[in-house]
Design an enzyme around this catalytic site. Structure first.
Site: not given
Ligand code: NAD
Length: 471
Positions: A94, A106
């Site tokens: 990335k 990570k």
């Molecule tokens: P987060 O914890 O803020 O949110 C995740 C959400 O997904 C929660 O609201 C949770 O309840 C929900 N969830 C869990 N299981 C689920 C299901 N089976 N069906 C529907 N919803 C479900 O996490 P985030 O930071 O938003 O990260 C989400 C994804 O994005 C991850 O894969 C993470 O690696 C990726 N990501 C995050 C960032 C970042 O800046 N936070 C950057 C790049 C990628």
């Protein structure tokens, strides 16, 4: 959500498919593919009721071709070693795709944050940070964590405070972690950056008339029907910016279920409804779906998985009706689902490009921390004066006067948020075109994921070749 059997193997399958389009020696590809350091450790937590619980945790540094390495910390009950390795590897690729000068890393702690009090989570985060300090797995020039699934600004504050306490007087200590609150050395726009980046990626894809024609869609984001899975940091902000950009959020899926509404949903109203009722279900005017998974198979133009990996499998991929899959989560599409999407003609905008907005703005935050000055502080008034002078010249030349409101709009000078958004927008747009060009230049490359991996392999390989091997 069941994770794939071995997420790291799956990432490597994509890597190997892309590596076919290169002629690098196998040893160099092995060096890029593997994880340089995998640190697994256990530590005790004293729970609020006095019980002692041992937690399992990891920090993985995938590639040291650029320093520091960078990547989020995940709190989740099912975290496993190959998952953290996979996520670290994705970070390397990335960063390369969006030209962020870091290697990938990570971290993860195996716990369900909802089962712990705030005080317990603080102790966990501080102890985890201390363990990293002891082994030299954190520092502004070494390894810089950030938020991921289950963590946010709060945890990043505890990390920076712990790191600073253990390294008194270190001038650049604030740069040991990103995703901090703005009041603790964070940068404006970081919290929403991944979602905003997803929006820029989608807007760019939808502006490409050739791709839209192939999908049978009109050009532009206006009116596109979007479904979002996961209303956390990434999903919430992706929904917000896409809606503000003219798309209609026709479905939202969370752990407890999914809702749809053809006329559109507003993410803030759903968050508020969930806060007061404990669920997104039964939202007035929306229809409940029988299962969360059913949302993935609904009719829509754009599907945004923004929860966890392993969402699309050989079983459900044939039933996906979306025209575009915009990968907010890391690794939502398994290699078993990927060729099915390709055969169906679905445009997949891959994670290692689409969700790179977070690390891009984390990079800006790190630069801010090292330079010890807010973006725009030196520039804003200077730019304002230039813009005002330009407006006055136009007034003199045309004999017309701008209104005070126009003057405020046109001569405001950039502040930190403007500069961060501008840097993010530029990054996402230019990276998208690099992927398109790579795909065009390599006729065997059939999709943007392989194009993105190919771009990343070339950049990391060049770095390793130029560096040579020590000693
Ligand atoms: P987060 O914890 O803020 O949110 C995740 C959400 O997904 C929660 O609201 C949770 O309840 C929900 N969830 C869990 N299981 C689920 C299901 N089976 N069906 C529907 N919803 C479900 O996490 P985030 O930071 O938003 O990260 C989400 C994804 O994005 C991850 O894969 C993470 O690696 C990726 N990501 C995050 C960032 C970042 O800046 N936070 C950057 C790049 C990628």
């Amino acid at each position: 959500m069941p994770g794939p059997a071995n997420f790291f193997d799956e990432v490597n399958q994509y890597f190997d498919q892309a590596a076919e389009f290169t002629d690098y020696p196998p040893g160099l590809l092995d060096q890029i593919r593997g994880c340089n350091s995998v640190y697994r450790f256990d530590f005790p937590l004293r729970r609020g009721d006095g019980r002692i619980e041992v937690l399992r945790a990891w920090r993985v540094e995938h590639s040291h071709h650029k320093m520091p390495v960078k990547g989020g910390i995940r709190f989740a009950p099912e975290v496993y070693e190959e998952e953290v390795m996979a996520l670290a590897a994705l970070m390397t690729y990335k960063c390369a795709v969006v030209d962020v000068p870091f290697g990938g890393a990570k971290g993860g702690i195996r716990l369900d944050g909802r089962q712990y009090s705030t005080e317990e989570l603080e102790r966990v985060t501080r102890r985890y940070t201390h363990e990293l300090v002891k082994k030299d797995f954190i520092g502004p020039g070494i390894d810089v964590p950030a938020p991921d699934y289950g963590t946010g600004e709060r945890e990043m504050s505890w990390i920076v405070d712990t790191y600073a306490a253990l390294n008194p007087g270190q001038l650049d200590a604030l740069g040991c972690v990103t995703g901090k609150p703005v009041t603790q050395g964070g940068v404006r726009g970081r919290k929403e950056a991944t979602g905003r980046g997803l929006f820029y990626a989608l807007r760019e894809a939808c502006a490409h008339s050739e791709s839209m024609k192939r999908l049978g869609l009109s050009t532009g984001l206006e009116g596109k029907r979007v479904i979002v899975q996961g209303l956390g940091n990434v999903g919430y902000h992706a929904a917000k910016f896409c809606r503000e950009g003219g798309a209609i959020i026709v479905g939202i899926a969370e752990r407890e279920g999914a809702i749809t509404r053809a006329q559109g949903l507003h993410e803030d109203e759903i968050v508020e409804h969930r806060r007061t009722t404990g669920s997104i279900l039964n939202f007035p005017g929306a229809t409940n779906l029988p299962t969360t998974a059913a949302a993935l198979e609904m009719e829509c133009d754009v599907l945004i998985p923004a929860a966890l990996e392993g969402v699309f499998t050989a079983e459900n991929a044939p039933k996906v009706k979306a025209k575009i899959v915009l990968e907010g989560a890391n690794g939502p599409t398994t290699p078993a689902a990927d060729p099915i999407f390709r055969e169906k003609g679905i445009l997949v905008i891959p994670d290692i490009y689409a969700n790179a907005g977070g690390v891009t703005v984390s990079y800006f935050e790190w630069v801010k921390n090292l330079s010890h000055v807010r973006f725009g502080r030196m520039l804003k008034r200077h730019e304002m004066a230039n813009e005002l002078a330009m407006l006055q010249t136009i007034e003199r030349a045309t004999g017309k006067q701008f209104t005070n409101e126009e003057r405020r709009q046109l001569a405001k000078g950039p502040d930190e948020q403007d500069l961060v958004n501008s840097g993010l927008e530029e990054t996402m747009i230019s990276a998208y075109h690099e992927l398109l060009q790579t795909k065009e230049k390599n006729p065997g490359v059939q999709d943007l994921r392989i194009a993105a991996f190919l771009v990343a392999i070339h950049k990391v390989a060049r770095s390793y070749i130029e560096l040579g091997i020590f000693p």
